[in-house]
Design a protein around this motif. Structure first.
Motif, PDB file in Angstrom:
ATOM      1  N   MET A   1       5.799  83.849  75.995  1.00  0.00           N
ATOM      2  CA  MET A   1       4.386  84.137  76.270  1.00  0.00           C
ATOM      3  C   MET A   1       4.115  85.618  75.822  1.00  0.00           C
ATOM      4  O   MET A   1       4.476  86.553  76.510  1.00  0.00           O
ATOM      5  N   THR A   2       3.285  85.675  74.596  1.00  0.00           N
ATOM      6  CA  THR A   2       3.144  87.386  74.524  1.00  0.00           C
ATOM      7  C   THR A   2       1.974  87.846  75.187  1.00  0.00           C
ATOM      8  O   THR A   2       1.189  87.218  75.543  1.00  0.00           O
ATOM      9  N   GLY A   3       2.073  89.170  75.412  1.00  0.00           N
ATOM     10  CA  GLY A   3       1.022  89.735  76.380  1.00  0.00           C
ATOM     11  C   GLY A   3       1.084  88.961  77.662  1.00  0.00           C
ATOM     12  O   GLY A   3       0.097  88.653  78.195  1.00  0.00           O
ATOM     13  N   GLY A   4       2.248  88.724  78.283  1.00  0.00           N
ATOM     14  CA  GLY A   4       2.122  87.918  79.433  1.00  0.00           C
ATOM     15  C   GLY A   4       2.249  88.618  80.611  1.00  0.00           C
ATOM     16  O   GLY A   4       2.318  87.890  81.590  1.00  0.00           O
ATOM     17  N   SER A   5       2.143  89.815  80.837  1.00  0.00           N
ATOM     18  CA  SER A   5       2.135  90.590  82.026  1.00  0.00           C
ATOM     19  C   SER A   5       0.714  90.538  82.782  1.00  0.00           C
ATOM     20  O   SER A   5       0.913  91.196  83.932  1.00  0.00           O
ATOM     21  N   PHE A  28       4.619  95.213  76.460  1.00  0.00           N
ATOM     22  CA  PHE A  28       4.695  96.132  75.560  1.00  0.00           C
ATOM     23  C   PHE A  28       5.298  97.389  76.318  1.00  0.00           C
ATOM     24  O   PHE A  28       6.151  98.026  75.893  1.00  0.00           O
ATOM     25  N   SER A  29       4.633  97.881  77.248  1.00  0.00           N
ATOM     26  CA  SER A  29       4.803  99.046  77.996  1.00  0.00           C
ATOM     27  C   SER A  29       5.016  99.013  79.393  1.00  0.00           C
ATOM     28  O   SER A  29       5.581  99.983  80.200  1.00  0.00           O
ATOM     29  N   ASN A  30       4.265  97.970  80.059  1.00  0.00           N
ATOM     30  CA  ASN A  30       4.144  97.841  81.493  1.00  0.00           C
ATOM     31  C   ASN A  30       5.221  97.276  82.070  1.00  0.00           C
ATOM     32  O   ASN A  30       5.189  95.816  82.569  1.00  0.00           O
ATOM     33  N   ARG A  31       6.580  97.443  82.240  1.00  0.00           N
ATOM     34  CA  ARG A  31       7.605  96.728  82.836  1.00  0.00           C
ATOM     35  C   ARG A  31       7.024  96.247  84.336  1.00  0.00           C
ATOM     36  O   ARG A  31       7.727  95.309  84.541  1.00  0.00           O
ATOM     37  N   GLU A  32       6.525  97.286  84.985  1.00  0.00           N
ATOM     38  CA  GLU A  32       6.242  96.893  86.314  1.00  0.00           C
ATOM     39  C   GLU A  32       5.453  95.642  86.734  1.00  0.00           C
ATOM     40  O   GLU A  32       5.696  94.757  87.344  1.00  0.00           O
ATOM     41  N   ALA A  33       4.388  95.466  85.608  1.00  0.00           N
ATOM     42  CA  ALA A  33       3.302  94.435  85.616  1.00  0.00           C
ATOM     43  C   ALA A  33       4.052  93.057  85.257  1.00  0.00           C
ATOM     44  O   ALA A  33       4.145  91.874  85.848  1.00  0.00           O
ATOM     45  N   ALA A  34       5.082  93.186  84.298  1.00  0.00           N
ATOM     46  CA  ALA A  34       5.699  92.042  83.850  1.00  0.00           C
ATOM     47  C   ALA A  34       6.754  91.571  84.894  1.00  0.00           C
ATOM     48  O   ALA A  34       7.070  90.424  85.235  1.00  0.00           O
ATOM     49  N   GLU A  47      10.969  79.804  86.983  1.00  0.00           N
ATOM     50  CA  GLU A  47      12.093  80.447  86.239  1.00  0.00           C
ATOM     51  C   GLU A  47      11.335  81.556  85.227  1.00  0.00           C
ATOM     52  O   GLU A  47      10.436  80.844  84.507  1.00  0.00           O
ATOM     53  N   ALA A  48      11.739  82.527  85.129  1.00  0.00           N
ATOM     54  CA  ALA A  48      11.081  83.754  84.094  1.00  0.00           C
ATOM     55  C   ALA A  48      11.741  84.755  83.933  1.00  0.00           C
ATOM     56  O   ALA A  48      12.633  84.869  84.866  1.00  0.00           O
ATOM     57  N   PHE A  49      11.680  85.556  82.973  1.00  0.00           N
ATOM     58  CA  PHE A  49      12.391  86.851  82.762  1.00  0.00           C
ATOM     59  C   PHE A  49      11.511  87.535  81.698  1.00  0.00           C
ATOM     60  O   PHE A  49      10.687  87.096  81.093  1.00  0.00           O
ATOM     61  N   ALA A  50      11.520  88.960  81.979  1.00  0.00           N
ATOM     62  CA  ALA A  50      10.687  89.869  81.355  1.00  0.00           C
ATOM     63  C   ALA A  50      11.406  90.374  80.194  1.00  0.00           C
ATOM     64  O   ALA A  50      12.546  90.420  80.069  1.00  0.00           O
ATOM     65  N   VAL A  51      10.717  90.304  78.980  1.00  0.00           N
ATOM     66  CA  VAL A  51      11.121  90.728  77.629  1.00  0.00           C
ATOM     67  C   VAL A  51      10.300  91.820  77.038  1.00  0.00           C
ATOM     68  O   VAL A  51       9.145  91.580  76.946  1.00  0.00           O
ATOM     69  N   GLN A  52      10.744  92.983  76.827  1.00  0.00           N
ATOM     70  CA  GLN A  52       9.940  94.085  76.176  1.00  0.00           C
ATOM     71  C   GLN A  52       9.921  93.908  74.578  1.00  0.00           C
ATOM     72  O   GLN A  52      11.038  93.832  74.000  1.00  0.00           O
ATOM     73  N   ALA A  53       8.656  93.978  73.954  1.00  0.00           N
ATOM     74  CA  ALA A  53       8.807  94.263  72.450  1.00  0.00           C
ATOM     75  C   ALA A  53       7.314  94.405  72.086  1.00  0.00           C
ATOM     76  O   ALA A  53       6.417  93.883  72.821  1.00  0.00           O
ATOM     77  N   ASP A  54       7.208  94.970  70.937  1.00  0.00           N
ATOM     78  CA  ASP A  54       6.137  95.632  70.233  1.00  0.00           C
ATOM     79  C   ASP A  54       5.684  94.264  69.350  1.00  0.00           C
ATOM     80  O   ASP A  54       6.400  94.152  68.088  1.00  0.00           O
TER      81      ASP A  54
END
Length: 242
Positions: A1-5, A28-34, A47-54
């Motif tokens: 899910m891109t832009g999922g935060s 992209f940059s807001n790890r807290e929101a994700a 079940e979910a996990f956060a993934v940073q990527a541009d």
């Protein structure tokens, strides 16, 4: 899910998790929101996990897709991350700004689409949904040429992907929301929102959950014979005429 935060992405991440999917929440940059979205999903036994990527960077997009594949499977790709823009009338719109918006819109989905098709074709099935905009169908106001053209290009791209991916067992569709009440749109004047409500047969503006449920419908079994479609989610606003 891109832009999922945040916004539509956060609502869709939660909706898909509630329906049994393990969700990769891209940010992209807001790890807290994700991380917050992941915690909400886990609190509801999902079940979910956060993934940073541009996602505009081909290398990072490819890495994101690779990290999102679980046990060799990828059932759903939802491309929600969209290139930001500043509404600008055409006479004042610099070519570089116009080109950047259109190019970034397609760049945000291109590598992900290629990688997803490879994985999904190997498993014989998959669903891809692109989040577009009702603005692709025509200008709601001055200054939207870059945004509308970019989303129209996305819609056309999706149809070509759907045509080629169908024989592989992959369904490809588009969700095109009208105005949605999110953090990004919070600054829009109430007068503007009220005008939209007056011209919307269902009598309100959309919430992120309205779009999320539409996406979930398209990736579910009830839409197993739907591909290459653009589903407008605007409460009938587009039916009205000035």
């Amino acid at each position: 899910m891109t832009g999922g935060s945040r916004g539509i992405g956060a609502a869709t991440s939660r909706e898909l998790a509630a329906r049994g999917y393990r969700v990769a929440v891209n940010y992209f940059s807001n790890r807290e929101a994700a991380d917050h979205v992941v915690k909400l999903i886990e609190a509801d036994s999902g079940e979910a996990f956060a993934v940073q990527a541009d996602v505009y960077d081909p290398g990072q997009a490819a890495a994101l897709l690779e990290r999102s594949v679980i046990d060799g499977r990828l059932d759903v790709l939802v491309c929600n991350a969209g290139a930001r823009f500043i509404p600008t009338p055409v006479p004042d719109l610099a070519w570089d700004d116009f080109k950047r918006k259109v190019t970034d819109e397609l760049a945000s989905v291109y590598t992900l689409t290629q990688q997803a098709l490879t994985v999904m074709s190997a498993q014989g099935q998959g669903r891809i949904v692109y989040v577009s905009s009702a603005v692709a169908d025509g200008p709601p106001a001055a200054g939207m040429a870059a945004h509308g053209t970019a989303k129209a290009a996305l819609n056309t791209f999706a149809r070509f992907v759907a045509y080629e991916a169908g024989p592989l067992g992959i369904k490809v569709n588009v969700v095109a929301p009208g105005f949605v009440r999110t953090e990004a749109s919070a600054g829009m004047p109430q007068e503007f929102q009220q005008r939209i409500v007056k011209r919307t047969p269902l009598g309100r503006v959309a919430e992120p959950e309205d779009v999320a449920r539409s996406i979930a419908m398209l990736v579910g079994d009830d839409a197993s014979f739907v591909t290459g479609s653009v589903l407008t989610v605007d409460g009938g606003h587009g039916l009205a005429r000035p």
